[in-house]
Structures are given as C-alpha cells and as structure tokens.
Design a protein around this motif. Structure first.
Motif, PDB file in Angstrom:
ATOM      1  N   TYR A  33       0.859  -1.184   0.000  1.00 28.67           N
ATOM      2  CA  TYR A  33       0.000   0.000   0.000  1.00 28.67           C
ATOM      3  C   TYR A  33       0.892   1.229   0.000  1.00 28.67           C
ATOM      4  CZ  TYR A  33       0.927   0.702   5.029  1.00 28.67           C
ATOM      5  OH  TYR A  33       1.534   0.932   6.247  1.00 28.67           O
ATOM      6  N   THR A  35       1.396   5.172   1.545  1.00 33.31           N
ATOM      7  CA  THR A  35       0.987   6.155   2.548  1.00 33.31           C
ATOM      8  C   THR A  35       1.432   7.533   2.071  1.00 33.31           C
ATOM      9  OG1 THR A  35       1.081   6.730   4.904  1.00 33.31           O
ATOM     10  CG2 THR A  35       3.096   5.838   3.932  1.00 33.31           C
ATOM     11  N   ASP A  46      -3.021  12.836   6.568  1.00 33.66           N
ATOM     12  CA  ASP A  46      -2.550  11.490   6.267  1.00 33.66           C
ATOM     13  C   ASP A  46      -3.513  10.832   5.278  1.00 33.66           C
ATOM     14  OD1 ASP A  46      -0.907   9.162   6.652  1.00 33.66           O
ATOM     15  OD2 ASP A  46      -2.539   8.326   7.852  1.00 33.66           O
ATOM     16  N   LYS A  48      -4.099   7.160   2.596  1.00 34.03           N
ATOM     17  CA  LYS A  48      -3.668   5.808   2.256  1.00 34.03           C
ATOM     18  C   LYS A  48      -4.261   5.387   0.920  1.00 34.03           C
ATOM     19  CE  LYS A  48      -1.427   4.718   6.126  1.00 34.03           C
ATOM     20  NZ  LYS A  48      -1.262   6.111   6.625  1.00 34.03           N
ATOM     21  N   TRP A  50      -4.828   1.889  -0.656  1.00 33.30           N
ATOM     22  CA  TRP A  50      -4.770   0.491  -0.247  1.00 33.30           C
ATOM     23  C   TRP A  50      -4.564  -0.455  -1.419  1.00 33.30           C
ATOM     24  CZ3 TRP A  50      -3.549   0.115   4.492  1.00 33.30           C
ATOM     25  CH2 TRP A  50      -4.042   1.010   5.447  1.00 33.30           C
ATOM     26  N   GLN A  80      -8.038  10.755   8.362  1.00 40.55           N
ATOM     27  CA  GLN A  80      -7.252  10.061   7.344  1.00 40.55           C
ATOM     28  C   GLN A  80      -8.096   9.958   6.082  1.00 40.55           C
ATOM     29  OE1 GLN A  80      -6.135   5.558   7.285  1.00 40.55           O
ATOM     30  NE2 GLN A  80      -4.492   6.590   8.429  1.00 40.55           N
TER      31      GLN A  80
END
Length: 316
Positions: A33, A35, A46, A48, A50, A80
């Motif tokens: 993944y 970040t 933040d 992500k 995935w 997030q």
C-alpha cells in the motif's frame, strides 16, 4: 476548494492537494500500500492508497500536485483519507498559493515599491545593475517574487525573499537619511542584492530545501558571484564601486561566526548588517506570536536566533 482544516469524518471529497510525502509499505499480511501526506496552506492530512496500481490510481511522486477522490475516516483520533482515485494534475489546474505558506502582504505591490527604490538611485552604474535584474529580466522577477528567504527561521514562505529584501532596503533608506556619511545608492543597492543568492541556495517551493550549491557555497558567496558576473556585462563599471558593493554582500551577516566571509569594513556594510539583523529578528518574533493571542503573556520558550526566551508585552 475545500481546505484540509475544514474536513470532517464521513465526507467524500474530490480535491487537489500537494503530495508532500509518498512512501510504499506493506501491511502485516504482506500486501503493498502507499501512505501519503497531503498538504495545503491550512495543514496536512494522512492518506492511504490500499490498492496501488489499480484502475483509477495513476502514477505520481512526492511533491506532485494530485487530484484525489476518497473518503475521510478517523484512525487513532486523527483524520485520514482513504484514496479511491488519484491523478497527477498539470500546471494551471491549481494555484500554488492555496498549498504553500505565503506572505500576507501584496506581492505585486511590494515589488512595485522595490522598483521605486531602484528608481530613486542616482549612480548610473548601480541603477543599470539593479534594473538589469529587477526591471529588464521577466524570468528573474517571477523567481524573485515566488522565492522564500529561508528554509525555516524567518521569511520561509512564498514572497519571503521579496518581503525581507524590501524591508531591509527600507531600513537602509532610513539609516541613509539619519547618517549623511552613508552612500545611499551603495547602501540601497547592497540591501536589495544582499540575499539574491537565496535563489540558488534554496530550491523552489514546494521543496524549499538546500541545493548542492547551497550546501557547498551558501547564499553569500553565490549572491556575490551573481552580482559580479552581471557587473562584467556593464561597460565601464567602476572597479572600486564593484568591490565596495561585493564587500557589503560578503559582510552582511556582520560576524565571521554568523557566516560572513568578511566583517564589515565600510559604514554601508555595517548599516546593512544591522538592517538585516533587525528584520530577521523582528520577523522571527512575529512568527512566534502569530498564533499567540494578544492578551497571552505566557513565555514562548528559548529561541536560538533571538538567544532568549520571549513573551508578549502587556496591553494597557
């Protein structure tokens, strides 16, 4: 645009942000993944990805501006972004001022004020030198308006180099009015040029970090070379005047231990070092107090540049 500070859990967003950091990682199960740390002028977020490489997840790198679509969630008490789609955007799709720290003063107005000081100089060679950079070179003007004056410490924002240079030049103009022994044209010219080397010492935003030449040479040497190279293109530029101007630039930090290759040996160099020191320290104070309420008199902690603890004074 929806700024990061206004985002709330449960929202789905489709916005453009600066990707400050992109790193690849693995979950505990060994699944890859990405970040991210996204940034605008109000803060960071933040994020992500995935499923890197899936449909709708285009290629991009750190310091790219990206259009992201995804859901705002909460993880360990912090917001997030779960990214569903992302693409790198092109110049013209965004305004860098929405994503970077920027001077709270009008940049174009400051530049016109700087050109006014240039127009007020009388020595023909110094005026020609100044105009060759600040009036006749459109690319230089664009760079100078956008650049910062520091990575951190003071004036580390878009327009910071212009704001600092103008402020130092205005202080020097005041000094020249108070002390007739000072050569005003030399002093004003040196003030406007004193940090010109920052254009090569620091990379442009959004990186705003030290370049190789910045690490190896520093802005004082770089700036002196830039001015010296341009002087050689101006016919009959007086050799003594060139040396005096370069000395002022070389000595503008005032002390050898502060990075100046030379200590001030001309009154104009001394005045320039005082003006530079005043503006750097007062801007440092302003930035310290930026998020401190006017009625707050708490001590803000030791500051390395000021070499002191500091707090606001009381209001009557």
């Amino acid at each position: 645009m929806k700024y990061i500070e206004s985002l709330r859990e449960g929202e789905r967003i489709n916005e453009i942000y600066l990707c400050k950091v992109k790193q690849s990682a693995l979950t505990k199960a060994g699944k890859p993944y990405d970040t991210l740390i996204l940034q605008d002028k109000t803060g960071t977020l933040d994020a992500k990805i995935w499923e890197p490489g899936s449909v709708g997840i285009d290629e991009f790198d750190s310091l790219d501006y990206i259009a992201v679509m995804g859901d705002i969630t909460s993880f360990q008490g912090n917001l997030q972004l779960n990214v569903k789609r992302v693409r790198k955007v092109q110049e013209g799709e965004y305004d860098p001022k929405d994503y970077l720290p920027v001077s709270d003063k009008d940049i174009d107005q400051m530049y016109e004020e700087l050109k006014g000081l240039i127009a007020s100089t009388k020595e023909v060679h110094l005026k020609k030198l100044l105009e060759s950079f600040f009036v006749e070179d459109a690319d230089f003007e664009k760079r100078f308006k956008f650049h910062s004056a520091a990575k951190t410490v003071h004036h580390g924002f878009v327009g910071g180099l212009l704001e600092h240079s103008l402020s130092v030049a205005k202080h020097c103009d005041y000094f020249a009015g108070c002390y007739p022994m000072l050569n005003r044209d030399l002093l004003i010219t040196a003030a406007i040029f004193h940090d010109i080397g920052k254009l090569e010492e620091l990379s442009t935003f959004p990186e705003n970090d030290y370049t190789d030449d910045g690490q190896l040479l520093g802005h004082i040497i770089i700036g002196t070379e830039m001015v010296g190279d341009r002087i050689r293109t101006i016919p009959d530029f007086p050799k003594g005047l060139a040396s005096e101007l370069k000395h002022c630039i070389l000595a503008h930090h005032g002390e050898l231990e502060f990075g100046s290759p030379k200590k001030p040996a001309l009154p104009e160099a001394l005045a320039l070092s005082f003006a530079d020191n005043i503006d750097a320290k007062m801007e440092t104070v302003r930035e310290i107090f930026n998020n401190v309420p006017e009625n707050n008199q708490e001590w803000q902690g030791y500051n390395r540049l000021l070499e002191s603890n500091i707090r606001r004074s009381g209001k009557l």
